[in-house]
Design a protein around this motif. Structure first.
Motif, PDB file in Angstrom:
ATOM      1  N   ALA A 176       0.835  -1.208   0.000  1.00  0.00           N
ATOM      2  CA  ALA A 176       0.000   0.000   0.000  1.00  0.00           C
ATOM      3  C   ALA A 176       0.867   1.254   0.000  1.00  0.00           C
ATOM      4  N   LEU A 177       1.960   1.225   0.767  1.00  0.00           N
ATOM      5  CA  LEU A 177       2.864   2.382   0.774  1.00  0.00           C
ATOM      6  C   LEU A 177       3.546   2.553  -0.580  1.00  0.00           C
ATOM      7  N   GLY A 178       3.823   1.441  -1.263  1.00  0.00           N
ATOM      8  CA  GLY A 178       4.409   1.530  -2.602  1.00  0.00           C
ATOM      9  C   GLY A 178       3.456   2.207  -3.582  1.00  0.00           C
ATOM     10  N   ARG A 179       2.167   1.874  -3.443  1.00  0.00           N
ATOM     11  CA  ARG A 179       1.168   2.551  -4.295  1.00  0.00           C
ATOM     12  C   ARG A 179       1.124   4.036  -3.993  1.00  0.00           C
ATOM     13  N   MET A 180       1.244   4.405  -2.714  1.00  0.00           N
ATOM     14  CA  MET A 180       1.277   5.819  -2.348  1.00  0.00           C
ATOM     15  C   MET A 180       2.487   6.501  -2.975  1.00  0.00           C
ATOM     16  N   ASP A 181       3.630   5.823  -2.951  1.00  0.00           N
ATOM     17  CA  ASP A 181       4.841   6.401  -3.533  1.00  0.00           C
ATOM     18  C   ASP A 181       4.651   6.641  -5.025  1.00  0.00           C
TER      19      ASP A 181
END
Length: 481
Positions: free
Chosen positions: A308-313
């Motif tokens: 999920a954090l990768g998608r945010m990045d």
């Protein structure tokens, strides 16, 4: 616009003197003595054959009255004549009447009085002409030095014919005075559209009715259209008019700045929407998995949080790319689309997809921004092109890049390049929406890649369109010249 009266420099005519009396003989005797003037005698009385009419008195420069009857003949009559009382007694009623401008008691005195009046009027006329010439020179200098383009016009058969233009008009519109003077200004500077023609017709009608007009207009110059605040004033307000002047204040830069601000505000709205919605979703997912990992001690939940954090990045990266888009692309140079495409292909996770070149084209572009454009198109093909209609992975993908020709508006040929894949293609009813920020058909997509592509193309001045290719896949065409 400046309209200047013409000063009459021809030799002055002899002054007209009309002698009025109730006694025809007295009037004739006095008229005969005035050899230096065009003198005539008129008797007062209905029976007199030479009784003066309105035209006789109105055309006289000086009226000489010999008695009360003569004075009554000019009383309440229109005209700019002077009245001289020729009497024996200066304090008699005709001589002391407020209508009388001068008094003479002898023939010599009358002659001198008339000459004095003539010299005084000629001196007054000379001073008036001098003031008129000075005013003309001042107004001409003012018209010539107005910083904004200005024209003087005369309506001829309903068309605004140019009477004079100033230097600023020649510089801004690119037309020499010799070219436009005597021509209809509408033929040169009104755009050739039905809307502009209707606007100009309305403007001409209002001006000829005596209305003053101020409005923002688009006008053609020798180098293309520009925006102006047009202020047009007829010579006479609230009356039928044939003449006036127009001043054009160039507001093109202001309009362009306002349009840029409007586009910037639109992008800010897009960013706010994406931040408030798209970023909030993966953030909530990451927080949920972190809480589960904390409660259960299972690290597999942290892996989900990391995704999920990768998608945010990814979203943040796309937002920064959108934020960098402006009206300028910086320095440009001659570049090969094939060379840029190879570099962009290596920067994208295309897995087992194949890149094929169908010719090459050299364009004038910013290499960095154009490579970013190609990366986004390739990424779109890699992420969406493999999907089959049921959402599963399809066959290996092939992406073609090459030159393409377009038919120009004038019938000539224009050039550009295309990117086409042989994947599942674009939604048939949503091709026009693929460049909208946030539009995506993939659950985890950002919907920003093709929006970035369009912004980069717009910044270069290119046209881009999305359509279905010959193989049924997605095709993107870029018109660059």
């Amino acid at each position: 616009m400046v309209f200047i009266g013409i000063v009459n420099t021809e030799p002055r005519r002899r002054r007209s003197v009309l002698v009025l009396s109730g006694n025809p003989g007295d009037a004739a005797d006095v008229a005969d003595t005035l050899h230096a003037f065009d003198a005539s005698a008129a008797s007062i009385g209905d029976a007199a054959p030479s009784a003066p009419g309105d035209d006789d008195i109105a055309t006289a420069d000086i009226a000489v009255v010999l008695d009360a009857e003569g004075l009554d003949a000019v009383r309440d009559r229109g005209g700019s004549f002077r009245v001289v009382a020729f009497v024996d007694d200066p304090v008699a009623p005709p001589a002391t009447d407020p209508l009388v401008d001068a008094i003479a008691t002898t023939p010599a005195d009358l002659d001198a009085t008339l000459r004095w009046l003539v010299r005084r009027e000629e001196s007054t006329l000379d001073h008036a002409n001098e003031r008129l010439r000075a005013e003309r020179d001042r107004l001409l200098a003012l018209f010539s030095n107005v910083p904004d383009p200005a024209i003087a016009y005369d309506y001829v058969d309903g068309d605004p014919i140019v009477h004079r233009v100033n230097d600023a008009f020649e510089e801004t519109f690119g037309y020499d005075a010799d070219r436009v003077v005597g021509e209809s200004v509408d033929d040169y500077i009104v755009p050739t559209t039905d809307e502009a023609a209707s606007e100009a017709a309305d403007l001409n009608e209002r001006l000829q009715r005596g209305e003053s007009v101020r409005r923002e207009v688009t006008r053609e110059t020798a180098e293309g259209p520009r925006h102006f605040i047009l202020h047009v004033v007829p010579i006479r307000l609230d009356a039928e008019n044939v003449s006036g002047y127009a001043i054009y204040t160039d507001v093109t830069e202001r309009r362009e700045h306002e349009a840029a601000l409007e586009r910037q505000n639109e992008r800010l709205d897009e960013f706010a929407s994406i931040v408030s919605h798209d970023l909030r979703n993966p953030l909530s997912v990451a927080e949920g998995y972190v809480d589960l990992a904390r409660e259960t001690g299972e690290t597999e939940y942290l892996e989900k949080a990391t995704e999920a954090l990768g998608r945010m990045d990814e979203l943040v990266g796309d937002l920064l790319s959108l934020a960098r888009q402006g009206e300028s692309v910086g320095e440009t140079q001659s570049v090969s689309i094939s060379a840029l495409a190879r570099d962009a292909w290596e920067s994208v996770d295309t897995d087992d997809a194949e890149l094929v070149f169908d010719g090459d084209v050299t364009i004038d572009a910013n290499p960095t921004r154009t490579r970013e454009l190609l990366e986004n198109v390739f990424r779109n093909s890699a992420e969406h092109g493999r999907q089959s209609p049921d959402g599963s992975g399809g066959d290996a993908l092939t992406v073609h890049v090459g030159a393409v020709s377009f038919r120009g508006a004038d019938g000539g040929s224009e050039s550009g390049f295309f990117v086409e894949d042989d994947g599942c293609g674009l939604p048939t009813d949503e091709c026009d929406r693929v460049f909208e920020s946030g539009f995506t058909t993939e659950e985890n997509g950002t919907g920003l890649g093709l929006a970035i592509t369009e912004r980069i193309a717009d910044a270069h001045g290119w046209d881009v369109r999305a359509l279905t290719g010959d193989s049924g896949g997605a095709r993107f065409e870029f018109r660059t010249s």
